[in-house]
Each structure stands twice: as C-alpha cells, then as structure tokens.
Write a protein that holds these residues in place. Structure first.
Motif, PDB file in Angstrom:
ATOM      1  N   UNK A 201       0.891  -1.306  -0.031  1.00 56.68           N
ATOM      2  CA  UNK A 201       0.043  -0.096   0.071  1.00 56.68           C
ATOM      3  C   UNK A 201       0.876   1.152  -0.022  1.00 56.68           C
ATOM      4  N   UNK A 202       0.634   2.045  -1.093  1.00 58.38           N
ATOM      5  CA  UNK A 202       1.646   3.337  -1.141  1.00 58.38           C
ATOM      6  C   UNK A 202       0.711   4.673  -1.115  1.00 58.38           C
ATOM      7  N   UNK A 203       1.176   5.624  -0.576  1.00 54.58           N
ATOM      8  CA  UNK A 203       0.472   6.941  -0.517  1.00 54.58           C
ATOM      9  C   UNK A 203       1.603   8.031  -0.047  1.00 54.58           C
ATOM     10  N   UNK A 204       1.179   9.143  -0.778  1.00 55.16           N
ATOM     11  CA  UNK A 204       2.222  10.573  -0.693  1.00 55.16           C
ATOM     12  C   UNK A 204       2.362  10.896  -2.097  1.00 55.16           C
ATOM     13  N   UNK A 205       3.055  12.049  -1.967  1.00 57.07           N
ATOM     14  CA  UNK A 205       3.469  13.091  -0.917  1.00 57.07           C
ATOM     15  C   UNK A 205       2.367  13.697  -0.232  1.00 57.07           C
ATOM     16  N   UNK A 206       2.413  14.483   0.726  1.00 57.87           N
ATOM     17  CA  UNK A 206       1.451  15.048   1.262  1.00 57.87           C
ATOM     18  C   UNK A 206       0.731  16.151   0.604  1.00 57.87           C
ATOM     19  N   UNK A 207      -0.358  16.039   0.050  1.00 59.78           N
ATOM     20  CA  UNK A 207      -1.011  16.948  -0.652  1.00 59.78           C
ATOM     21  C   UNK A 207      -1.229  16.570  -2.148  1.00 59.78           C
ATOM     22  N   UNK A 208      -0.373  15.526  -2.532  1.00 57.09           N
ATOM     23  CA  UNK A 208      -0.468  14.839  -3.930  1.00 57.09           C
ATOM     24  C   UNK A 208      -1.718  13.768  -4.056  1.00 57.09           C
ATOM     25  N   UNK A 209      -1.740  13.403  -5.124  1.00 59.24           N
ATOM     26  CA  UNK A 209      -2.634  12.419  -5.605  1.00 59.24           C
ATOM     27  C   UNK A 209      -2.123  10.909  -6.076  1.00 59.24           C
ATOM     28  N   UNK A 210      -3.030  10.175  -6.238  1.00 56.31           N
ATOM     29  CA  UNK A 210      -2.473   8.711  -6.776  1.00 56.31           C
ATOM     30  C   UNK A 210      -1.819   8.830  -8.342  1.00 56.31           C
ATOM     31  N   UNK A 211      -2.369   9.619  -8.850  1.00 54.19           N
ATOM     32  CA  UNK A 211      -1.667  10.001 -10.373  1.00 54.19           C
ATOM     33  C   UNK A 211      -0.313  10.604 -10.391  1.00 54.19           C
ATOM     34  N   UNK A 212       0.135  10.749  -9.079  1.00 51.02           N
ATOM     35  CA  UNK A 212       1.251  11.494  -9.322  1.00 51.02           C
ATOM     36  C   UNK A 212       2.431  10.402  -8.784  1.00 51.02           C
ATOM     37  N   UNK A 213       3.286  10.644  -7.448  1.00 54.85           N
ATOM     38  CA  UNK A 213       4.390   9.964  -7.207  1.00 54.85           C
ATOM     39  C   UNK A 213       3.792   8.600  -6.543  1.00 54.85           C
ATOM     40  N   UNK A 214       2.759   8.589  -5.768  1.00 54.80           N
ATOM     41  CA  UNK A 214       2.531   6.910  -5.572  1.00 54.80           C
ATOM     42  C   UNK A 214       2.174   6.149  -6.399  1.00 54.80           C
ATOM     43  N   UNK A 215       1.643   6.858  -7.598  1.00 51.56           N
ATOM     44  CA  UNK A 215       1.183   5.712  -8.540  1.00 51.56           C
ATOM     45  C   UNK A 215       2.369   5.308  -9.460  1.00 51.56           C
ATOM     46  N   UNK A 216       3.253   6.134  -9.514  1.00 54.66           N
ATOM     47  CA  UNK A 216       4.740   5.868 -10.107  1.00 54.66           C
ATOM     48  C   UNK A 216       5.196   4.691  -9.322  1.00 54.66           C
ATOM     49  N   UNK A 217       5.450   4.872  -8.059  1.00 55.71           N
ATOM     50  CA  UNK A 217       6.053   3.911  -7.146  1.00 55.71           C
ATOM     51  C   UNK A 217       5.239   2.529  -7.363  1.00 55.71           C
ATOM     52  N   UNK A 218       3.768   2.480  -7.330  1.00 53.39           N
ATOM     53  CA  UNK A 218       3.124   1.334  -7.491  1.00 53.39           C
ATOM     54  C   UNK A 218       3.330   0.872  -8.721  1.00 53.39           C
ATOM     55  N   UNK A 219       3.471   1.424  -9.716  1.00 53.49           N
ATOM     56  CA  UNK A 219       3.438   0.773 -11.102  1.00 53.49           C
ATOM     57  C   UNK A 219       4.897   0.341 -11.270  1.00 53.49           C
ATOM     58  N   UNK A 220       5.907   0.765 -10.718  1.00 50.63           N
ATOM     59  CA  UNK A 220       7.183   0.137 -10.708  1.00 50.63           C
ATOM     60  C   UNK A 220       7.307  -0.997  -9.757  1.00 50.63           C
ATOM     61  N   UNK A 221       6.611  -1.023  -8.628  1.00 42.66           N
ATOM     62  CA  UNK A 221       6.803  -2.096  -7.756  1.00 42.66           C
ATOM     63  C   UNK A 221       6.081  -3.329  -8.484  1.00 42.66           C
ATOM     64  N   UNK A 222       5.047  -3.119  -9.115  1.00 38.66           N
ATOM     65  CA  UNK A 222       4.137  -4.037  -9.800  1.00 38.66           C
ATOM     66  C   UNK A 222       4.982  -4.749 -10.769  1.00 38.66           C
ATOM     67  N   UNK A 223       5.782  -3.781 -11.574  1.00 33.58           N
ATOM     68  CA  UNK A 223       6.589  -4.442 -12.498  1.00 33.58           C
ATOM     69  C   UNK A 223       7.572  -5.317 -12.024  1.00 33.58           C
ATOM     70  N   UNK A 224       7.811  -5.172 -10.573  1.00 29.17           N
ATOM     71  CA  UNK A 224       8.922  -6.032 -10.177  1.00 29.17           C
ATOM     72  C   UNK A 224       8.374  -7.138  -9.344  1.00 29.17           C
ATOM     73  N   UNK A 225       6.903  -7.514  -9.621  1.00 30.21           N
ATOM     74  CA  UNK A 225       6.237  -8.740  -8.981  1.00 30.21           C
ATOM     75  C   UNK A 225       5.286  -8.633  -7.762  1.00 30.21           C
ATOM     76  N   UNK A 226       5.071  -7.268  -7.439  1.00 26.60           N
ATOM     77  CA  UNK A 226       4.283  -7.134  -6.328  1.00 26.60           C
ATOM     78  C   UNK A 226       2.730  -6.506  -6.857  1.00 26.60           C
TER      79      UNK A 226
END
Length: 351
Positions: A81-106
């Motif tokens: 589960x990923x969130x942040x930065x404070x005041x950002x939305x899921x289409x920004x940094x947290x979505x990038x992290x989630x996409x990258x970690x899913x590419x790596x098998x999560x």
C-alpha cells in the motif's frame, strides 16, 4: 500576526505542501495535460491498472489504483500500500511507485487519502494525523481481502508527509510486515515545532491563538477558509532553493495534476490544529521486530527527519542516503529512486 504567518508559511512549505489556491495561468498550463484522467508517469506495459474503492474505519470511501503484474495466472502475491506525498494524488508519485513495484512482482495499491483527490470526505482538503494513519490500515484491509494476495505478506511505502503516517500505521497495525519511507516528513513535528524545531513556546501560542480565531470566522461563515500560504504563481529567482524544487514538480508539466492540492488548490486554514499536539512517531520503537527502510536524499532539506527517525527506531532498520538527491528527486526521478533496493527489501521481508 506577522510572526504567526511566517511560521505557518514555513510549516506548509517545508512539509512539501507548497501550493496555490488559484489555477495557474493559461500560459503556464499550455504544455500540461490537465485532464482529470491524466497520470504524470507512463504505465509499464508489464502492468495492469484497475480503479478500486474501499472504506476506512471512519466510513470515508477511499479511491485507489491497483497495479497488478500481467500474466500472474493463479499466483498469490505479496502486496504493498503506497501513498504520498502530502497533498499529492495517486496519479502522481504514489502511482509511479506502485507501477514500478508491480513491474517487479508485487501487487501495489496507490490511494488518495481521505478528503483529497477522488476519495470522499467533507469538507475537502483537510488532513488529520489519526485519519491519515487509518487510511493506510484501510488499504491493508482492502489488500488482504483480495484472492490473489497473501494477507500475511503486506508492506507499505510512505512518501514525504505520508512517510510519517506510514511509520505510525506500522507501529499500531501489526498486520503490516515491513515499511519503507522516502523523503520523509514528520508532519506533527514540523507543524508544532517548525522547520528544525525553531518555534518557541511564545510563537506556538501565537499560532494557536490565530488558528483558534480562524475557527470563529469559519463558524460564522459556515465554511472553511483556505490557507493563504502559497507558492508564487511565478518564480522570480530569489526564492529559497526548496521552493524552486517544489515549484518544479507541482507547478510544471513534470508533476502537475488538477486534483493535487499542492498543484492547484489549498488546504483549509485550520488544518494544522490537529497536528499541533499529536506526535505520530512517539511509538516508533514498537515497529520492531518488523523491518524498516528509510530513504532520503543527500541534499534534501528534509533529510533530518529521516535521520532522526532512524535514530529513534529499534532494529531491524536501515537508513539509505541517495547521493546528490534533493527532496523532490525521490518523487519521480527513476535514476534516483532506488527501486532495486525497495524490491530486495520487500522480497526479503514479506515472506
């Protein structure tokens, strides 16, 4: 009043919550895709993204994007589960992290916190150390109910202000097996004590007096006034370096999103009240024996939050300093964010 305004400005800016309550000029937005469906990163062709909703313990419906590796068949995977930065939305940094970690098998869930983005909650643009900590646990609830996720193998990643909430959530929620943070901010600390803890008791009292008076104004008007501590509409070149860095992410095509508070809106003026006497990292030692990875930029103005959290925590813990990186580099710079390290950390500890 001038001292109070200055302290609030420092608190809001240094927390990564630099924003304006006005939409940028058309000239500045010409090169941006301002559609609400816009993402600030490219989705990996190895990953599927699905819109999901789930409810937290306060009845707020949270909106998320679930990132799933393609061709997993009937495999049961670890999840994040990923969130942040404070005041950002899921289409920004947290979505990038989630996409990258899913590419790596999560399987990875990026979500909008309560009262922000596409998540519910009235009034809008409000934050709470309690509710935002609960948001992470609600995300764990959701992940643990999915048939293709092993609920005994769930970790979380917090970015910027949500890194502090991630640590707080891990301390209280024993279902979380590992936690990682990047560019961490302790929002309760910076709100109550200021950047580098410079706020005096007298200044804190003055701030609370002003916020208390603002409550009368809000009660009389029947609405919640927005904060006026904003980024400039345009840079003059004389701003502190951290302001230029925030501007470069939130106010340009690099990271702008129309639902992001930091890009295009404002927190309510009384948002700091619930942060002023609630230290979220008080129980950080209780994360142990579960592992913790804290990542910060070498040149980040926020680095001291990560170093102090590391010192306060118990083993197992690790502090990773990224050479030449500033605070916002860990929002979206693929050559600076140590995804290989994050992958190794969670693969080793979600088992």
């Amino acid at each position: 009043m001038k001292i109070v305004a200055t302290l609030l400005l420092l608190s809001f800016l240094f927390s990564g919550r630099a924003y304006t309550k006005h939409v940028q000029s058309n000239q500045n937005l010409k090169s941006m895709n301002t559609s609400s469906d816009h993402y600030t990163f490219h989705l990996s062709d190895k990953v599927i993204r699905k819109k999901v909703n789930f409810k937290n313990r306060y009845g707020i419906i949270l909106s998320g994007d679930l990132y799933i590796p393609k061709n997993i068949d009937n495999k049961v995977l670890s999840a994040l589960a990923i969130s942040g930065p404070f005041g950002a939305v899921k289409e920004q940094s947290s979505g990038l992290y989630a996409s990258q970690m899913a590419e790596r098998g999560f399987i990875a869930l990026a979500f909008d916190p309560s009262y922000t983005g596409e998540s519910s909650g009235i009034p809008r643009n409000v934050a709470s150390p309690d509710i935002n900590t609960e948001d992470f646990s609600a995300a764990v609830d959701f992940l643990g109910l999915q048939k293709n996720i092993d609920r005994s193998k769930i970790g979380i990643i917090g970015i910027c202000g949500f890194a502090g909430f991630a640590l707080n959530a891990t301390a209280v929620d024993k279902r979380i097996k590992a936690v990682a943070t990047t560019s961490m901010y302790d929002m309760t600390r910076v709100m109550s004590k200021g950047y580098n803890d410079v706020v005096t008791t007298e200044q804190r009292t003055q701030t609370l007096e002003q916020l208390s008076q603002q409550r009368w104004k809000d009660a009389e008007s029947g609405s919640y006034a927005p904060s006026t501590n904003n980024l400039p509409q345009k840079l003059t070149g004389s701003e502190p370096q951290f302001v230029k860095e925030y501007f470069d992410y939130y106010k340009t095509a690099r990271g702008f999103h129309p639902r992001s508070i930091n890009s295009n809106s404002s927190w309510t003026a009384t948002t700091p009240l619930s942060f002023m006497n609630m230290p979220i990292l008080f129980y950080i030692k209780e994360i142990a024996p579960r592992p913790m990875l804290i990542i910060a930029g070498e040149n980040a103005h926020s680095r001291y939050f990560s170093e102090d959290a590391y010192k306060a925590a118990a083993e197992p813990r690790e502090l990773m300093i990224i050479p030449d990186a500033v605070h916002v580099d860990l929002y979206d710079q693929l050559d600076k964010i140590p995804f290989d390290k994050l992958t190794a950390f969670f693969k080793a500890n979600l088992k």
